[in-house]
Write an enzyme that holds these catalytic residues in place. Structure first.
Site, PDB file in Angstrom:
ATOM      1  N   SER A 148       0.845  -1.188   0.000  1.00 40.07           N
ATOM      2  CA  SER A 148       0.000   0.000   0.000  1.00 40.07           C
ATOM      3  C   SER A 148       0.880   1.238   0.000  1.00 40.07           C
ATOM      4  O   SER A 148       1.663   1.466   0.921  1.00 40.07           O
ATOM      5  CB  SER A 148      -0.901   0.006   1.235  1.00 40.07           C
ATOM      6  OG  SER A 148      -1.423   1.305   1.405  1.00 40.07           O
ATOM      7  N   HIS A 172      -1.344  -1.285  -4.191  1.00 34.81           N
ATOM      8  CA  HIS A 172      -2.618  -0.886  -3.586  1.00 34.81           C
ATOM      9  C   HIS A 172      -2.603   0.629  -3.365  1.00 34.81           C
ATOM     10  O   HIS A 172      -1.679   1.156  -2.752  1.00 34.81           O
ATOM     11  CB  HIS A 172      -2.755  -1.637  -2.261  1.00 34.81           C
ATOM     12  CG  HIS A 172      -4.040  -1.436  -1.544  1.00 34.81           C
ATOM     13  ND1 HIS A 172      -5.176  -2.163  -1.836  1.00 34.81           N
ATOM     14  CD2 HIS A 172      -4.387  -0.598  -0.538  1.00 34.81           C
ATOM     15  CE1 HIS A 172      -6.155  -1.785  -1.031  1.00 34.81           C
ATOM     16  NE2 HIS A 172      -5.704  -0.824  -0.232  1.00 34.81           N
ATOM     17  N   ASP A 212      -4.688   3.852  -1.865  1.00 33.28           N
ATOM     18  CA  ASP A 212      -5.774   4.205  -0.945  1.00 33.28           C
ATOM     19  C   ASP A 212      -6.270   5.617  -1.184  1.00 33.28           C
ATOM     20  O   ASP A 212      -5.584   6.589  -0.866  1.00 33.28           O
ATOM     21  CB  ASP A 212      -5.274   4.084   0.503  1.00 33.28           C
ATOM     22  CG  ASP A 212      -5.060   2.640   0.904  1.00 33.28           C
ATOM     23  OD1 ASP A 212      -6.038   1.879   0.880  1.00 33.28           O
ATOM     24  OD2 ASP A 212      -3.916   2.278   1.224  1.00 33.28           O
ATOM     25  N   MET A 252      -8.829   8.482  -0.190  1.00 33.74           N
ATOM     26  CA  MET A 252      -9.693   8.882   0.937  1.00 33.74           C
ATOM     27  C   MET A 252     -10.176  10.309   0.732  1.00 33.74           C
ATOM     28  O   MET A 252      -9.408  11.165   0.294  1.00 33.74           O
ATOM     29  CB  MET A 252      -8.911   8.790   2.252  1.00 33.74           C
ATOM     30  CG  MET A 252      -8.267   7.446   2.503  1.00 33.74           C
ATOM     31  SD  MET A 252      -7.531   7.383   4.144  1.00 33.74           S
ATOM     32  CE  MET A 252      -6.574   5.865   4.028  1.00 33.74           C
ATOM     33  N   HIS A 289      -8.366   1.399  -4.041  1.00 32.13           N
ATOM     34  CA  HIS A 289      -9.296   1.213  -2.926  1.00 32.13           C
ATOM     35  C   HIS A 289      -9.947   2.560  -2.620  1.00 32.13           C
ATOM     36  O   HIS A 289      -9.309   3.448  -2.060  1.00 32.13           O
ATOM     37  CB  HIS A 289      -8.489   0.677  -1.727  1.00 32.13           C
ATOM     38  CG  HIS A 289      -9.275   0.499  -0.471  1.00 32.13           C
ATOM     39  ND1 HIS A 289      -8.666   0.265   0.757  1.00 32.13           N
ATOM     40  CD2 HIS A 289     -10.609   0.495  -0.233  1.00 32.13           C
ATOM     41  CE1 HIS A 289      -9.598   0.146   1.688  1.00 32.13           C
ATOM     42  NE2 HIS A 289     -10.783   0.284   1.123  1.00 32.13           N
ATOM     43  N   MET A 338     -12.040   4.840  -0.598  1.00 32.78           N
ATOM     44  CA  MET A 338     -12.705   5.091   0.687  1.00 32.78           C
ATOM     45  C   MET A 338     -13.370   6.465   0.570  1.00 32.78           C
ATOM     46  O   MET A 338     -12.946   7.441   1.191  1.00 32.78           O
ATOM     47  CB  MET A 338     -11.678   5.046   1.820  1.00 32.78           C
ATOM     48  CG  MET A 338     -11.244   3.624   2.147  1.00 32.78           C
ATOM     49  SD  MET A 338      -9.692   3.548   3.048  1.00 32.78           S
ATOM     50  CE  MET A 338      -8.567   3.560   1.668  1.00 32.78           C
ATOM     51  N   MET A 378     -11.711  -5.524   5.468  1.00 31.38           N
ATOM     52  CA  MET A 378     -10.897  -4.596   6.263  1.00 31.38           C
ATOM     53  C   MET A 378     -10.594  -5.232   7.621  1.00 31.38           C
ATOM     54  O   MET A 378     -11.496  -5.687   8.322  1.00 31.38           O
ATOM     55  CB  MET A 378     -11.629  -3.272   6.489  1.00 31.38           C
ATOM     56  CG  MET A 378     -11.812  -2.407   5.252  1.00 31.38           C
ATOM     57  SD  MET A 378     -10.286  -1.946   4.392  1.00 31.38           S
ATOM     58  CE  MET A 378      -9.339  -1.115   5.663  1.00 31.38           C
ATOM     59  N   GLY A 410      -9.027   4.378   7.057  1.00 30.85           N
ATOM     60  CA  GLY A 410      -8.728   5.797   7.252  1.00 30.85           C
ATOM     61  C   GLY A 410      -7.256   6.079   7.500  1.00 30.85           C
ATOM     62  O   GLY A 410      -6.759   7.114   7.090  1.00 30.85           O
ATOM     63  N   PHE A 411      -6.592   5.157   8.175  1.00 34.10           N
ATOM     64  CA  PHE A 411      -5.194   5.412   8.523  1.00 34.10           C
ATOM     65  C   PHE A 411      -4.371   4.135   8.447  1.00 34.10           C
ATOM     66  O   PHE A 411      -4.884   3.052   8.733  1.00 34.10           O
ATOM     67  CB  PHE A 411      -5.096   5.977   9.956  1.00 34.10           C
ATOM     68  CG  PHE A 411      -5.818   7.290  10.090  1.00 34.10           C
ATOM     69  CD1 PHE A 411      -5.186   8.486   9.772  1.00 34.10           C
ATOM     70  CD2 PHE A 411      -7.142   7.324  10.498  1.00 34.10           C
ATOM     71  CE1 PHE A 411      -5.862   9.695   9.868  1.00 34.10           C
ATOM     72  CE2 PHE A 411      -7.836   8.531  10.598  1.00 34.10           C
ATOM     73  CZ  PHE A 411      -7.191   9.720  10.283  1.00 34.10           C
ATOM     74  N   GLY A 412      -3.108   4.318   8.074  1.00 33.21           N
ATOM     75  CA  GLY A 412      -2.186   3.196   8.130  1.00 33.21           C
ATOM     76  C   GLY A 412      -1.692   3.011   9.552  1.00 33.21           C
ATOM     77  O   GLY A 412      -1.963   3.843  10.432  1.00 33.21           O
ATOM     78  N   GLY A 413      -1.001   1.926   9.794  1.00 32.16           N
ATOM     79  CA  GLY A 413      -0.330   1.728  11.072  1.00 32.16           C
ATOM     80  C   GLY A 413      -1.213   1.342  12.245  1.00 32.16           C
ATOM     81  O   GLY A 413      -0.810   1.463  13.397  1.00 32.16           O
ATOM     82  N   ASP A 458      -6.848  -6.121   4.423  1.00 38.44           N
ATOM     83  CA  ASP A 458      -6.188  -4.812   4.441  1.00 38.44           C
ATOM     84  C   ASP A 458      -6.205  -4.220   5.845  1.00 38.44           C
ATOM     85  O   ASP A 458      -7.272  -3.939   6.391  1.00 38.44           O
ATOM     86  CB  ASP A 458      -6.951  -3.896   3.461  1.00 38.44           C
ATOM     87  CG  ASP A 458      -6.306  -2.539   3.279  1.00 38.44           C
ATOM     88  OD1 ASP A 458      -5.219  -2.290   3.831  1.00 38.44           O
ATOM     89  OD2 ASP A 458      -6.913  -1.710   2.564  1.00 38.44           O
ATOM     90  N   GLY A 459      -4.989  -4.026   6.389  1.00 35.44           N
ATOM     91  CA  GLY A 459      -4.865  -3.338   7.678  1.00 35.44           C
ATOM     92  C   GLY A 459      -4.164  -4.175   8.725  1.00 35.44           C
ATOM     93  O   GLY A 459      -4.606  -5.278   9.031  1.00 35.44           O
ATOM     94  N   GLY A 460      -3.034  -3.658   9.213  1.00 34.88           N
ATOM     95  CA  GLY A 460      -2.324  -4.352  10.293  1.00 34.88           C
ATOM     96  C   GLY A 460      -1.696  -5.665   9.871  1.00 34.88           C
ATOM     97  O   GLY A 460      -1.497  -6.551  10.704  1.00 34.88           O
ATOM     98  N   GLY A 468       1.025  -1.816   4.227  1.00 34.94           N
ATOM     99  CA  GLY A 468       1.657  -0.508   4.071  1.00 34.94           C
ATOM    100  C   GLY A 468       2.880  -0.407   4.960  1.00 34.94           C
ATOM    101  O   GLY A 468       4.019  -0.523   4.505  1.00 34.94           O
ATOM    102  N   SER A 469       2.655  -0.228   6.262  1.00 31.66           N
ATOM    103  CA  SER A 469       3.753  -0.042   7.221  1.00 31.66           C
ATOM    104  C   SER A 469       4.757  -1.186   7.173  1.00 31.66           C
ATOM    105  O   SER A 469       5.967  -0.952   7.252  1.00 31.66           O
ATOM    106  CB  SER A 469       3.203   0.058   8.642  1.00 31.66           C
ATOM    107  OG  SER A 469       2.110   0.926   8.688  1.00 31.66           O
TER     108      SER A 469
HETATM  109  C1  DX5 Z   1      -6.278   1.851   5.651  1.00 32.31           C
HETATM  110  C2  DX5 Z   1      -5.866   1.501   4.257  1.00 32.31           C
HETATM  111  C3  DX5 Z   1      -4.751   0.523   4.175  1.00 32.31           C
HETATM  112  C4  DX5 Z   1      -3.477   0.975   4.825  1.00 32.31           C
HETATM  113  C5  DX5 Z   1      -2.929  -0.204   5.547  1.00 32.31           C
HETATM  114  O1  DX5 Z   1      -7.492   2.500   5.656  1.00 32.31           O
HETATM  115  O2  DX5 Z   1      -6.949   0.967   3.513  1.00 32.31           O
HETATM  116  O3  DX5 Z   1      -4.516   0.091   2.842  1.00 32.31           O
HETATM  117  O4  DX5 Z   1      -2.505   1.436   3.935  1.00 32.31           O
HETATM  118  O5  DX5 Z   1      -1.860   0.208   6.296  1.00 32.31           O
HETATM  119  P1  DX5 Z   1      -1.088  -0.748   7.282  1.00 32.31           P
HETATM  120  O6  DX5 Z   1      -0.556  -1.891   6.480  1.00 32.31           O
HETATM  121  O7  DX5 Z   1      -0.003   0.141   7.798  1.00 32.31           O
HETATM  122  O8  DX5 Z   1      -2.045  -1.193   8.338  1.00 32.31           O
HETATM  123 ZN    ZN Z   2      -6.516   0.039   1.507  1.00 34.30          ZN
END
Ligand code: DX5
Ligand code: ZN
Length: 219
Positions: free
Chosen positions: A11, A36, A38, A40, A69, A71, A140, A145-148, A178-180, A200-201
């Site tokens: 991501s 990927h 994102d 928003m 993606h 959002m 999800m 909304g946010f990475g990490g 997607d996420g964590g 992502g992270s």
């Molecule tokens: C969050 C995004 C994800 C995000 C995941 O709303 O849809 O794609 O980049 O980030 P990580 O991998 O850091 O959880």
């Molecule tokens: Zn995403």
């Protein structure tokens, strides 16, 4: 563990945008299967990221498939623009669509793959009537909304159940999570039956991108 090869989708949200070109190339050279992106809008989620212009820019940097993606609220207003920008798949949130079958048809007319994303609190039943029209279901594993953010294990039951539906119906629909997603959490979602890991992270956060992709693949 299922022996199906799982795809890795870095991501770009966690990439260093001062050198987006290098980040994209590192992901491609490091063995990413797709990218990927994102999007928003500050309404559907509190955060704002980027729009079709950045998708178009990334399109010029790589041959990898672009997994967009959305959002955003009222995604039907922008489907055409994202398709024109070079998206290979467009994923909309079920929660953002008043007429989900209509939006799915609209994406299909753009000749790109169709995905539907589900927030952690949204039951998979909402996509049961349209499942066979989907190329992708994005589950999800954090609130969008946010990475990490920390992985929410409640996604595992949904993934397992979806896997059963898809296999029983003999569909080719892929399940993306997607996420964590980190090497610590990836084995759990793989075991539950996902096809695509978004991270992502874990990929762009620190260390070497290729190494990080490998660690996820081998986890
Ligand atoms: C969050 C995004 C994800 C995000 C995941 O709303 O849809 O794609 O980049 O980030 P990580 O991998 O850091 O959880
Ligand atoms: Zn995403």
């Amino acid at each position: 563990m299922r022996d199906r090869r799982v795809k890795i989708a870095p991501s770009l949200l966690a990439a260093d945008f001062t050198c987006l070109r290098t980040e994209v190339w590192k992901a491609e050279a490091g063995g990413a299967d797709l990218l990927h992106l994102d999007v928003m809008d500050g309404h559907f989620v509190p955060n704002i990221t980027f729009g079709p212009m950045v998708v178009k820019t990334v399109r010029r940097l790589t041959h990898l498939k672009l997994d967009v993606h959305l959002m955003i609220q009222q995604p039907f207003r922008y489907v055409g623009q994202f398709a024109d920008s070079g998206a290979d798949s467009i994923t909309v949130h079920a929660e953002a669509c008043h007429d989900l079958p209509g939006v799915i048809r609209q994406i299909r007319t753009q000749r790109v793959c169709v995905g539907v994303a589900l927030n952690p609190d949204t039951p998979i039943d909402v996509i049961k009537p349209v499942l066979e029209q989907l190329d992708l279901v994005l589950v999800m594993s954090v609130n969008p909304g946010f990475g990490g953010q920390a992985f929410m294990p409640s996604c595992l039951r949904k993934i397992r159940e979806l896997r059963r539906w898809i296999d029983r119906a003999g569909l080719k629909t892929e399940i993306e999570v997607d996420g964590g997603i980190w090497p610590q959490t990836a084995p759990r979602v793989k075991q539950a039956g996902v096809d695509i890991l978004v991270a992502g992270s874990a990929i762009f956060g620190s260390g070497d991108v290729a190494e990080n992709i490998r660690a996820l693949r081998n986890s």
